[in-house]
Scaffold this active site. Sequence first.
Site, PDB file in Angstrom:
ATOM      1  N   LYS A   1       0.466   3.749   2.955  1.00 57.54           N
ATOM      2  CA  LYS A   1       1.046   3.291   4.225  1.00 57.54           C
ATOM      3  C   LYS A   1       2.566   3.401   4.191  1.00 57.54           C
ATOM      4  O   LYS A   1       3.195   3.844   5.155  1.00 57.54           O
ATOM      5  CB  LYS A   1       0.671   1.823   4.486  1.00 57.54           C
ATOM      6  CG  LYS A   1      -0.749   1.603   4.949  1.00 57.54           C
ATOM      7  CD  LYS A   1      -0.963   0.136   5.274  1.00 57.54           C
ATOM      8  CE  LYS A   1      -2.428  -0.173   5.534  1.00 57.54           C
ATOM      9  NZ  LYS A   1      -2.645  -1.586   5.842  1.00 57.54           N
TER      10      LYS A   1
ATOM     11  N   ASP B   1     -13.303   4.989   4.492  1.00 58.83           N
ATOM     12  CA  ASP B   1     -13.309   6.350   5.066  1.00 58.83           C
ATOM     13  C   ASP B   1     -14.524   7.213   4.700  1.00 58.83           C
ATOM     14  O   ASP B   1     -15.032   7.932   5.558  1.00 58.83           O
ATOM     15  CB  ASP B   1     -12.021   7.095   4.689  1.00 58.83           C
ATOM     16  CG  ASP B   1     -10.814   6.610   5.491  1.00 58.83           C
ATOM     17  OD1 ASP B   1     -10.996   5.773   6.401  1.00 58.83           O
ATOM     18  OD2 ASP B   1      -9.687   7.066   5.211  1.00 58.83           O
TER      19      ASP B   1
ATOM     20  N   LYS C   1      -6.918  13.926  10.540  1.00 57.21           N
ATOM     21  CA  LYS C   1      -7.031  12.472  10.585  1.00 57.21           C
ATOM     22  C   LYS C   1      -5.906  11.852  11.416  1.00 57.21           C
ATOM     23  O   LYS C   1      -6.139  10.972  12.242  1.00 57.21           O
ATOM     24  CB  LYS C   1      -7.021  11.900   9.158  1.00 57.21           C
ATOM     25  CG  LYS C   1      -7.359  10.414   9.117  1.00 57.21           C
ATOM     26  CD  LYS C   1      -7.405   9.897   7.695  1.00 57.21           C
ATOM     27  CE  LYS C   1      -7.603   8.407   7.678  1.00 57.21           C
ATOM     28  NZ  LYS C   1      -7.468   7.833   6.344  1.00 57.21           N
TER      29      LYS C   1
ATOM     30  N   PHE D   1      -8.982   6.605   2.218  1.00 59.41           N
ATOM     31  CA  PHE D   1      -9.180   5.466   1.317  1.00 59.41           C
ATOM     32  C   PHE D   1     -10.049   4.437   2.026  1.00 59.41           C
ATOM     33  O   PHE D   1     -10.418   4.597   3.178  1.00 59.41           O
ATOM     34  CB  PHE D   1      -7.827   4.863   0.896  1.00 59.41           C
ATOM     35  CG  PHE D   1      -6.921   4.496   2.046  1.00 59.41           C
ATOM     36  CD1 PHE D   1      -6.960   3.221   2.605  1.00 59.41           C
ATOM     37  CD2 PHE D   1      -6.018   5.414   2.569  1.00 59.41           C
ATOM     38  CE1 PHE D   1      -6.133   2.877   3.664  1.00 59.41           C
ATOM     39  CE2 PHE D   1      -5.187   5.082   3.631  1.00 59.41           C
ATOM     40  CZ  PHE D   1      -5.242   3.804   4.174  1.00 59.41           C
TER      41      PHE D   1
ATOM     42  N   ASP E   1      -1.850  -4.053  10.346  1.00 59.71           N
ATOM     43  CA  ASP E   1      -3.091  -4.680   9.918  1.00 59.71           C
ATOM     44  C   ASP E   1      -4.202  -3.836  10.526  1.00 59.71           C
ATOM     45  O   ASP E   1      -4.148  -3.493  11.711  1.00 59.71           O
ATOM     46  CB  ASP E   1      -3.179  -6.133  10.404  1.00 59.71           C
ATOM     47  CG  ASP E   1      -4.249  -6.893   9.629  1.00 59.71           C
ATOM     48  OD1 ASP E   1      -4.159  -6.928   8.386  1.00 59.71           O
ATOM     49  OD2 ASP E   1      -5.173  -7.445  10.242  1.00 59.71           O
TER      50      ASP E   1
ATOM     51  N   ASN F   1       0.843  -1.198   0.000  1.00 65.87           N
ATOM     52  CA  ASN F   1       0.000   0.000   0.000  1.00 65.87           C
ATOM     53  C   ASN F   1       0.883   1.255   0.000  1.00 65.87           C
ATOM     54  O   ASN F   1       1.564   1.539   0.980  1.00 65.87           O
ATOM     55  CB  ASN F   1      -0.903  -0.044   1.240  1.00 65.87           C
ATOM     56  CG  ASN F   1      -1.853   1.137   1.312  1.00 65.87           C
ATOM     57  OD1 ASN F   1      -1.446   2.282   1.166  1.00 65.87           O
ATOM     58  ND2 ASN F   1      -3.117   0.860   1.557  1.00 65.87           N
TER      59      ASN F   1
END
Length: 197
Positions: free
Chosen positions: A14, A155, A175, A152, A71, A11
């Site tokens: 991330k 959300d 956020k 994403f 995770d 990702n």
Amino acid sequence: MKKTIVIASGNAGKIREFRQMLEPEGYEVKCLADLEGYTEPEETGTTFEENAIIKAQAVTDQYHIEALSDDSGLSIDAFNGEPGVHSARWLGHDTPYDKKNAVVLEKMKGEKNRGCHYTCAIAWTSPDRKPVVFSDIVECEIAEEPKGSNGFGYDPIVYYPPLGKTMAEMTKDEKNAISHRGKALRKLEAYLHEQKD
């Protein structure tokens, strides 16, 4: 000499977040795309913590290097905590999130209990050491309709009452201040500072 750490994720969002945090701490940050012959493990854990460890430990075991994995997922009260650890795979791994979100909203029509929470577990693994895990949650509600284009995944339909907006309507700073991942990352950051001292 810089220490190397691998973010066990594909990702891009991330990886970028972790890179911003770890590079100032003196780490050279790599990702799964940098590894040759990597074999992805099956996520067989029943908790976010277990799955985070499985992903990071697989990298450490195969390459004898420090690794980091997170995770995370959404647990909806009215669905008995589902999709939970299956958030990414729920309704099929390749199903776009706008479809997943539409299904959630359809199932939630007329539902009074709109409570939900996001969980994030971050696992840190290194050779010859036990894994360390940092986790946190943020309590939210399922919105009546999708709103916002930031963020994403789920959300756009996850509403945070204290700010009066969905996760996808928040600025990055808003956020990070309240999110499950932001809080877990700060715990990891504190741990890294302790290791340096």
